[in-house]
Design an enzyme around this catalytic site. Structure first.
Site, PDB file in Angstrom:
ATOM      1  N   CYS A   1       6.212   5.228   6.518  1.00 58.48           N
ATOM      2  CA  CYS A   1       5.447   4.968   7.745  1.00 58.48           C
ATOM      3  C   CYS A   1       3.970   5.252   7.484  1.00 58.48           C
ATOM      4  O   CYS A   1       3.524   5.140   6.332  1.00 58.48           O
ATOM      5  CB  CYS A   1       6.005   5.761   8.937  1.00 58.48           C
ATOM      6  SG  CYS A   1       5.900   7.550   8.791  1.00 58.48           S
TER       7      CYS A   1
ATOM      8  N   ASN B   1       3.707   9.869   7.801  1.00 57.69           N
ATOM      9  CA  ASN B   1       4.877  10.586   7.244  1.00 57.69           C
ATOM     10  C   ASN B   1       5.131  11.912   7.976  1.00 57.69           C
ATOM     11  O   ASN B   1       5.567  12.893   7.378  1.00 57.69           O
ATOM     12  CB  ASN B   1       4.725  10.805   5.728  1.00 57.69           C
ATOM     13  CG  ASN B   1       6.008  11.291   5.048  1.00 57.69           C
ATOM     14  OD1 ASN B   1       5.972  12.056   4.098  1.00 57.69           O
ATOM     15  ND2 ASN B   1       7.151  10.866   5.522  1.00 57.69           N
TER      16      ASN B   1
ATOM     17  N   CYS C   1       6.196  11.465  11.619  1.00 59.09           N
ATOM     18  CA  CYS C   1       6.980  11.106  12.808  1.00 59.09           C
ATOM     19  C   CYS C   1       8.161  10.201  12.442  1.00 59.09           C
ATOM     20  O   CYS C   1       9.300  10.664  12.321  1.00 59.09           O
ATOM     21  CB  CYS C   1       6.113  10.407  13.856  1.00 59.09           C
ATOM     22  SG  CYS C   1       4.699  11.395  14.410  1.00 59.09           S
ATOM     23  N   ARG C   2       7.902   8.912  12.247  1.00 59.95           N
ATOM     24  CA  ARG C   2       9.008   7.942  12.100  1.00 59.95           C
ATOM     25  C   ARG C   2       9.790   8.103  10.809  1.00 59.95           C
ATOM     26  O   ARG C   2      11.026   8.193  10.835  1.00 59.95           O
ATOM     27  CB  ARG C   2       8.447   6.506  12.191  1.00 59.95           C
ATOM     28  CG  ARG C   2       7.981   6.148  13.579  1.00 59.95           C
ATOM     29  CD  ARG C   2       7.123   4.895  13.589  1.00 59.95           C
ATOM     30  NE  ARG C   2       5.818   5.116  12.954  1.00 59.95           N
ATOM     31  CZ  ARG C   2       4.867   4.219  12.829  1.00 59.95           C
ATOM     32  NH1 ARG C   2       5.079   2.996  13.299  1.00 59.95           N
ATOM     33  NH2 ARG C   2       3.715   4.509  12.272  1.00 59.95           N
ATOM     34  N   SER C   3       9.106   8.095   9.665  1.00 59.22           N
ATOM     35  CA  SER C   3       9.888   8.093   8.420  1.00 59.22           C
ATOM     36  C   SER C   3      10.615   9.414   8.138  1.00 59.22           C
ATOM     37  O   SER C   3      11.737   9.375   7.623  1.00 59.22           O
ATOM     38  CB  SER C   3       9.034   7.634   7.225  1.00 59.22           C
ATOM     39  OG  SER C   3       7.975   8.508   6.957  1.00 59.22           O
TER      40      SER C   3
ATOM     41  N   ASP D   1       4.770   3.095  16.771  1.00 63.61           N
ATOM     42  CA  ASP D   1       4.205   4.397  16.412  1.00 63.61           C
ATOM     43  C   ASP D   1       4.235   5.302  17.651  1.00 63.61           C
ATOM     44  O   ASP D   1       3.573   5.014  18.644  1.00 63.61           O
ATOM     45  CB  ASP D   1       2.763   4.181  15.926  1.00 63.61           C
ATOM     46  CG  ASP D   1       2.112   5.458  15.460  1.00 63.61           C
ATOM     47  OD1 ASP D   1       2.726   6.535  15.605  1.00 63.61           O
ATOM     48  OD2 ASP D   1       0.986   5.369  14.935  1.00 63.61           O
TER      49      ASP D   1
HETATM   50  P1  4NP Z   1       4.033   8.211  11.698  1.00 64.50           P
HETATM   51  O1  4NP Z   1       3.049   8.501  12.937  1.00 64.50           O
HETATM   52  O2  4NP Z   1       3.398   7.120  10.881  1.00 64.50           O
HETATM   53  O3  4NP Z   1       5.297   7.768  12.354  1.00 64.50           O
HETATM   54  O4  4NP Z   1       4.157   9.526  10.949  1.00 64.50           O
HETATM   55  C1  4NP Z   1       1.697   8.783  12.782  1.00 64.50           C
HETATM   56  C2  4NP Z   1       1.302  10.081  12.569  1.00 64.50           C
HETATM   57  C3  4NP Z   1      -0.041  10.384  12.454  1.00 64.50           C
HETATM   58  C4  4NP Z   1      -0.973   9.374  12.547  1.00 64.50           C
HETATM   59  C5  4NP Z   1      -0.581   8.065  12.749  1.00 64.50           C
HETATM   60  C6  4NP Z   1       0.763   7.763  12.858  1.00 64.50           C
HETATM   61  N1  4NP Z   1      -2.350   9.700  12.437  1.00 64.50           N
HETATM   62  O5  4NP Z   1      -3.190   8.772  12.616  1.00 64.50           O
HETATM   63  O6  4NP Z   1      -2.708  10.850  12.182  1.00 64.50           O
END
Ligand code: 4NP
Length: 158
Positions: free
Chosen positions: A8, A11, A13-15, A124
Site C-alpha cells: 500500500c 504500510n 493501514c491497509r497492507s 485509503d
Molecule cells: P496505508 O495508509 O497506505 O493504507 O498505510 C496510509 C498511511 C499513511 C499515509 C497515507 C496512506 N500518509 O500519507 O502518511
C-alpha cells in the site's frame, strides 16, 4: 514455501491488515507460507501499524502490532510469489519497477481475488474514521479468503 506480499502507500493501514488477516487464516489451517507487507512512501518507515488498524484487527483476535513499516524494493520481485496492490497507484508503481514478464505475472490488485479483472481499489482509510478501517478489514477479509483458497489449490507458482 509460498510467499505473499501486500503493498500500500504508508504500510501502516491497509497492507499490514491484509498481511495479518491472511497469516491468521493460513496459520489456522497450518499452511506453510510467508506473508509480508510494505509501502511506497517513507513517512512511516519503522513505525508500527496505525492505532485504528491495530484495533479493528485486535477485535477479531489478530495481532499486527509487531509489524514495522518498510518500503517496497526491487528484491521483492525475487523474494515473493504473489504481490498484491491495494489500488492503482501501488499497482502502477510496482509494474514500473518490474523488469521481466515473470515479475509482472506476480502482481495483481488484491480485490481482483473477489472481483476478477475489475481492478478495484481498497480506499485509503488514513484520512477517515474507524468505520473506514472496519470497511477495509471486511473487504480484505473476503479477498484473503479467496487468496487462501487459491494458495491451497495452487501453492507452487513463482
Ligand atoms: P496505508 O495508509 O497506505 O493504507 O498505510 C496510509 C498511511 C499513511 C499515509 C497515507 C496512506 N500518509 O500519507 O502518511
Amino acid at each position: 514455501m509460498v510467499k505473499v506480499l501486500f503493498v500500500c502507500t504508508g504500510n501502516i493501514c491497509r497492507s499490514p491488515l491484509a498481511e495479518g488477516i491472511l497469516r491468521n487464516k493460513l496459520d489456522k489451517i497450518n499452511f506453510p507460507a510467508e506473508v509480508d507487507s510494505c509501502g511506497f512512501e517513507s513517512f512511516h518507515v519503522g513505525d508500527a501499524p496505525d492505532m485504528r488498524a491495530l484495533s479493528v484487527a485486535k477485535l477479531r483476535g489478530i495481532d499486527i502490532s509487531s509489524h514495522q513499516a518498510r518500503l517496497f524494493t526491487i528484491g521483492d520481485f525475487e523474494e515473493f510469489d504473489y504481490i498484491y496492490a491495494m489500488d492503482t497507484s501501488h499497482y502502477n508503481n510496482i509494474m514500473r519497477l518490474a523488469k521481466h514478464e515473470r515479475d509482472r505475472s506476480k502482481v495483481d490488485y488484491v480485490l481482483n481475488a473477489i472481483f476478477p479483472g475489475q481492478n478495484r481499489g481498497v480506499q485509503d482509510p488514513w484520512y477517515h474514521d474507524i468505520k473506514a478501517f472496519e470497511k477495509v478489514f471486511l473487504q480484505l477479509d473476503e479477498a484473503c479468503d479467496q487468496i487462501m483458497h487459491m494458495l491451497v489449490m495452487k501453492p507452487g507458482k513463482g
